[in-house]
Design a protein around this motif. Structure first.
Motif, mmCIF file in Angstrom:
data_model
loop_
_atom_site.group_PDB
_atom_site.id
_atom_site.type_symbol
_atom_site.label_atom_id
_atom_site.label_comp_id
_atom_site.label_asym_id
_atom_site.label_seq_id
_atom_site.Cartn_x
_atom_site.Cartn_y
_atom_site.Cartn_z
ATOM 1 N N SER A 28 0.765 -1.216 0.024
ATOM 2 C CA SER A 28 0.048 -0.087 -0.052
ATOM 3 C C SER A 28 0.846 1.226 -0.039
ATOM 4 O O SER A 28 0.363 2.472 -0.163
ATOM 5 N N THR A 29 2.000 1.080 0.156
ATOM 6 C CA THR A 29 3.002 2.298 0.167
ATOM 7 C C THR A 29 4.046 2.283 -0.873
ATOM 8 O O THR A 29 4.558 0.900 -1.214
ATOM 9 N N VAL A 30 4.161 3.207 -1.731
ATOM 10 C CA VAL A 30 5.304 3.172 -2.777
ATOM 11 C C VAL A 30 6.057 4.521 -2.629
ATOM 12 O O VAL A 30 5.630 5.737 -2.559
ATOM 13 N N CYS A 31 7.342 4.129 -2.540
ATOM 14 C CA CYS A 31 8.397 5.251 -2.477
ATOM 15 C C CYS A 31 9.067 5.477 -3.891
ATOM 16 O O CYS A 31 9.549 4.589 -4.311
ATOM 17 N N VAL A 32 8.987 6.537 -4.113
ATOM 18 C CA VAL A 32 9.191 6.917 -5.493
ATOM 19 C C VAL A 32 11.163 7.724 -5.226
ATOM 20 O O VAL A 32 11.109 8.374 -4.625
ATOM 21 N N VAL A 33 11.672 6.852 -6.158
ATOM 22 C CA VAL A 33 13.145 7.293 -6.008
ATOM 23 C C VAL A 33 13.769 7.675 -7.366
ATOM 24 O O VAL A 33 13.089 7.086 -8.466
ATOM 25 N N GLU A 34 14.805 8.312 -7.369
ATOM 26 C CA GLU A 34 15.524 8.696 -8.653
ATOM 27 C C GLU A 34 16.201 7.539 -9.529
ATOM 28 O O GLU A 34 15.844 7.408 -10.754
ATOM 29 N N ASN A 35 16.930 6.838 -8.604
ATOM 30 C CA ASN A 35 17.742 5.704 -9.441
ATOM 31 C C ASN A 35 17.801 4.470 -8.639
ATOM 32 O O ASN A 35 17.230 4.423 -7.331
ATOM 33 N N THR A 52 11.220 19.818 -8.258
ATOM 34 C CA THR A 52 10.282 20.095 -9.387
ATOM 35 C C THR A 52 9.515 18.844 -9.958
ATOM 36 O O THR A 52 8.661 18.755 -10.264
ATOM 37 N N THR A 53 10.426 17.676 -9.910
ATOM 38 C CA THR A 53 9.934 16.242 -10.109
ATOM 39 C C THR A 53 8.768 15.984 -9.242
ATOM 40 O O THR A 53 7.765 15.497 -9.673
ATOM 41 N N SER A 54 9.018 16.115 -7.787
ATOM 42 C CA SER A 54 7.892 15.704 -6.983
ATOM 43 C C SER A 54 6.722 16.607 -7.167
ATOM 44 O O SER A 54 5.554 15.983 -7.152
ATOM 45 N N PHE A 55 7.075 17.873 -7.682
ATOM 46 C CA PHE A 55 5.764 18.713 -7.592
ATOM 47 C C PHE A 55 4.826 18.198 -8.874
ATOM 48 O O PHE A 55 3.833 18.117 -8.954
ATOM 49 N N TYR A 56 5.721 17.757 -10.049
ATOM 50 C CA TYR A 56 5.094 17.484 -11.174
ATOM 51 C C TYR A 56 4.226 16.365 -11.016
ATOM 52 O O TYR A 56 3.206 16.239 -11.453
ATOM 53 N N ILE A 57 4.812 15.309 -10.374
ATOM 54 C CA ILE A 57 4.239 13.857 -10.109
ATOM 55 C C ILE A 57 2.957 14.189 -9.183
ATOM 56 O O ILE A 57 1.830 13.437 -9.411
ATOM 57 N N SER A 58 3.204 14.847 -8.112
ATOM 58 C CA SER A 58 1.839 15.248 -7.255
ATOM 59 C C SER A 58 0.688 15.989 -8.095
ATOM 60 O O SER A 58 -0.448 15.585 -7.712
ATOM 61 N N VAL A 108 11.179 3.390 -9.264
ATOM 62 C CA VAL A 108 12.387 4.041 -9.795
ATOM 63 C C VAL A 108 12.204 4.856 -11.035
ATOM 64 O O VAL A 108 11.616 4.247 -12.083
ATOM 65 N N LEU A 109 12.368 6.105 -11.220
ATOM 66 C CA LEU A 109 11.945 6.913 -11.915
ATOM 67 C C LEU A 109 13.140 6.940 -13.274
ATOM 68 O O LEU A 109 12.708 7.101 -14.493
ATOM 69 N N GLY A 110 14.265 6.741 -12.812
ATOM 70 C CA GLY A 110 15.294 6.477 -13.794
ATOM 71 C C GLY A 110 15.997 8.028 -13.947
ATOM 72 O O GLY A 110 16.595 8.285 -15.342
ATOM 73 N N GLY A 111 15.691 8.928 -13.120
ATOM 74 C CA GLY A 111 16.150 10.135 -13.268
ATOM 75 C C GLY A 111 15.363 11.100 -12.739
ATOM 76 O O GLY A 111 14.385 10.757 -12.134
ATOM 77 N N ILE A 112 15.830 12.246 -12.854
ATOM 78 C CA ILE A 112 14.710 13.515 -12.552
ATOM 79 C C ILE A 112 14.718 14.643 -13.731
ATOM 80 O O ILE A 112 15.316 14.606 -14.258
ATOM 81 N N ILE A 113 13.536 15.273 -13.544
ATOM 82 C CA ILE A 113 13.366 16.339 -14.574
ATOM 83 C C ILE A 113 14.372 17.343 -14.533
ATOM 84 O O ILE A 113 14.946 18.089 -13.494
ATOM 85 N N SER A 114 15.060 17.599 -15.381
ATOM 86 C CA SER A 114 16.017 18.258 -15.663
ATOM 87 C C SER A 114 16.327 19.156 -17.037
ATOM 88 O O SER A 114 16.968 18.667 -17.869
ATOM 89 N N PRO A 115 15.837 20.252 -17.168
ATOM 90 C CA PRO A 115 15.573 20.695 -18.504
ATOM 91 C C PRO A 115 17.031 21.041 -19.026
ATOM 92 O O PRO A 115 17.234 21.029 -20.222
ATOM 93 N N MET A 116 17.793 21.475 -18.024
ATOM 94 C CA MET A 116 19.417 21.788 -18.468
ATOM 95 C C MET A 116 19.991 20.527 -18.951
ATOM 96 O O MET A 116 21.039 20.882 -20.028
#
Length: 203
Positions: free
Chosen positions: A83-90, A154-160, A109-117
């Motif tokens: 019932s609990t999912v922990c979202v991580v970058e890698n 930014t990634t957390s906000f986008y997913i939320s 596992v997201l496989g990274g985070i949002i990074s326009p740069m």
């Protein structure tokens, strides 16, 4: 000037080792010379292990963690809290959190985070699969355990925002971790406390 070696084969090996993260040519040379001194079967085992890993390791179809099977041991463990999912970058972050022994839920596992740069947008990450996973029901809490950087936030906000339509509690690990720190380099005690003392995600 790049150092020249008496053997082109040696130079080729040093060149390949020096492509690894944190390995310069001097360290690469030490590693290659070490391997040259080993028995043939030792080097053959190393080469076979690397080749087998590269060709046969899989990514869990549920959480995208590395696995030897279609579904990783964490996702297939009936004793974990589904019932609990922990979202991580890698994948390294999964290992870091597991080492704390303070978390018994599942991961994504997201496989990274949002990074326009860096040219990384939402479509480059495993965000849609997370939303699909939540949409199927059964998950009551999503924990954001991303690096405390602008990109992580930014990634957390986008997913939320993507999860706003679902009846799921959103939380974020406590900021016992310094702003700008990477999760995988945080000591286990601090990281464990951050998971246990997580707070509601406020966007």
């Amino acid at each position: 000037m790049q150092q020249r070696y008496p053997s082109q084969l040696l130079d080729n090996a040093v060149e390949e080792f020096s492509k690894l993260p944190g390995i310069g040519r001097k360290t690469a040379l030490r590693l290659v010379l070490h391997l040259l001194r080993q028995e043939d079967q030792e080097v053959d085992r190393l080469a076979a292990a690397l080749t087998t890993m590269k060709h046969e390791v899989r990514y869990c179809k549920v959480c995208h963690n590395i696995s030897d099977t279609e579904v990783c041991p964490i996702c297939s463990n009936p004793h974990r809290d589904a019932s609990t999912v922990c979202v991580v970058e890698n994948i390294q972050d999964v290992m870091a959190i597991e080492n704390t022994q303070q978390y018994n839920g599942l991961y994504h596992v997201l496989g990274g985070i949002i990074s326009p740069m860096d040219g990384i947008g939402p479509s480059d990450l495993e965000i849609d699969s997370l939303v699909d996973r939540i949409s199927k029901g059964g998950v009551q809490e999503v924990i954001f355990a991303l690096s405390s950087t602008m990109e992580g936030d930014t990634t957390s906000f986008y997913i939320s925002r993507k999860l706003a339509a679902y009846d799921v509690r959103l939380s974020v690990i406590a900021r016992g971790i310094s702003v700008g720190d990477e999760l995988e380099y945080t000591d286990e005690v601090t990281l464990g406390r951050s998971i246990l003392n997580r707070t509601p995600f406020g966007g």
